[in-house]
Design a protein around this motif. Sequence first.
Motif, PDB file in Angstrom:
ATOM      1  N   ILE A 260       5.823 -21.155   5.554  1.00 32.25           N
ATOM      2  CA  ILE A 260       5.371 -19.947   4.853  1.00 32.25           C
ATOM      3  C   ILE A 260       5.136 -18.811   5.838  1.00 32.25           C
ATOM      4  O   ILE A 260       5.491 -17.651   5.579  1.00 32.25           O
TER       5      ILE A 260
ATOM      6  N   ASN B 109       7.209 -15.195   6.147  1.00 31.91           N
ATOM      7  CA  ASN B 109       6.491 -13.918   6.104  1.00 31.91           C
ATOM      8  C   ASN B 109       6.141 -13.425   7.507  1.00 31.91           C
ATOM      9  O   ASN B 109       5.136 -12.730   7.690  1.00 31.91           O
TER      10      ASN B 109
ATOM     11  N   MET C  86      -1.949 -18.878   4.521  1.00 29.84           N
ATOM     12  CA  MET C  86      -1.264 -18.992   3.230  1.00 29.84           C
ATOM     13  C   MET C  86      -1.926 -18.098   2.186  1.00 29.84           C
ATOM     14  O   MET C  86      -1.251 -17.462   1.372  1.00 29.84           O
TER      15      MET C  86
ATOM     16  N   TYR D 230      -0.695 -13.959   0.744  1.00 26.24           N
ATOM     17  CA  TYR D 230      -0.521 -13.788  -0.705  1.00 26.24           C
ATOM     18  C   TYR D 230      -1.088 -12.431  -1.092  1.00 26.24           C
ATOM     19  O   TYR D 230      -2.283 -12.170  -0.933  1.00 26.24           O
TER      20      TYR D 230
ATOM     21  N   HIS E 121       4.158 -18.393  -3.009  1.00 27.23           N
ATOM     22  CA  HIS E 121       5.056 -18.539  -1.863  1.00 27.23           C
ATOM     23  C   HIS E 121       6.250 -19.449  -2.154  1.00 27.23           C
ATOM     24  O   HIS E 121       7.381 -19.155  -1.759  1.00 27.23           O
TER      25      HIS E 121
END
Length: 478
Positions: free
Chosen positions: A235, A239, A324, A328, A349
């Motif tokens: 993740i 990103n 994480m 978001y 995600h």
Amino acid sequence: MEISNYIISFINNKVVLVNDYLWSYILIIMLVATGIYFTFKTKFVQFKYFFEMFRLLGDGFSDKDVKKSGSISSFQAFCISTSSRVGTGNIAGIAIAVAIGGPGSVFWMWVIALIGSASSFVESTLAQIYKIKDGKSFRGGPAYYMEQGLNKKWMGIAFSILISICYGFVFNAVQANTVSLAFNNAFGISKVTMAIALGVLTALVIFGGVHRVAKVSEVIVPVFASLYILVALVIVLINITEVPAVIKLIVSSAFDFKSMATGGFIGTLMTGVKRGLFSNEAGMGSAPNAAATADVKHPVVQGLIQSLGVFTDTIIICSCTAFMVLLYSGYSTSKATGIELAQEALTSHVGALGAIFVAVCIFLFAFSSIVGNYYYGESNIEFMSGSKVKLNIFRVFVVAMVCFGSITQVEVVWNLADLFMALMAIINIIAILFLGKYAFMALNDYTKQKKAGIKNPVFTVDDIPELQNVSEWHGDKK
């Protein structure tokens, strides 16, 4: 029903008042001051011996002689303590910290972990020094070094009562509560069903004793902790362009002094410290119970390995959850908190599988925590009384609290966890401040032997003439 809700609300309000006082004026100062003191007295042991920790952990994993003898290896002891550390605090607790304390709370979790690693080293080394033989295995912990090192059995009994209630009952209720919420959110499974399932599984493991706990822990913890870290890394890589901004947000929010007048800065600091301590348990007196079980040649070996556990828990696994959630975009506007926020973030995600993955991870992490927490209680029940009947009664109550935690209100459970955690930590910190000198002496002996070219130092009580009331470590050096 209204009466019971009133009673729960009344108790919760009183617990919150006590928690605010303990955490705002007593514990936060004790934790930080003690961690800094131990960091300097051990000459920054958590950084100086960082790579040595990994070598020792690897040696413990491959130590076939210890496993053949029926003892608990240093790796298994590490897994027992990590199984207790790596649980809902790493997922739900971090999500709660971000939701309530903001991104800056993550920074203070990192700080308390780095400082607390020195406290974890000291308490775990002391647990090794004052451990006692229990059949083919060992047991020990704060209650034991309070009795033998300080000659204060009453203090050991007080700690044993607190940790048995805290870990065996309250913390296990926290773990079960988060599991039931996660599975209800991901699969629509009722809390009652999860209560029954968790109760049965818990009973199957804890009635098997420490060796079954160790076997379960050494399988669940490494495999699923690695899987969780891998997903988090994916993740982060997806990103990657947003990561610098997230790190900047964490640091800047941690020092948002402009909000100090409204309590924002203090709230961020307090949330980070509380959730960080709940997750890594440094200085609380829990991990030493697992550290004492290890069959090692020198007390410092397990002290270093347990110090690594704090790093693994907070700097690595907790950071996975934090990134994480913070990656978001809807975390700041979401009405969700705790495990629901973590599931919501991961779903954003990776899609619908996100909520399911978090539910499975939280189940395995929480279940490993439940059995690890149980062992802390077992060790201290045996300290107070060797009665098998009393131990079995304790086991029954542990299962009952797991079932209760699955269906009760989450706020009450978390607040009770904070209260008992604070009381435990205060008593343990007082003890290790008085006894810390022996951990320093043991570290000096270890360092001296390493400088002399000895790869794996060996310890005997003769190395520290001041030591008294030590039942182990009387053998000859080989």
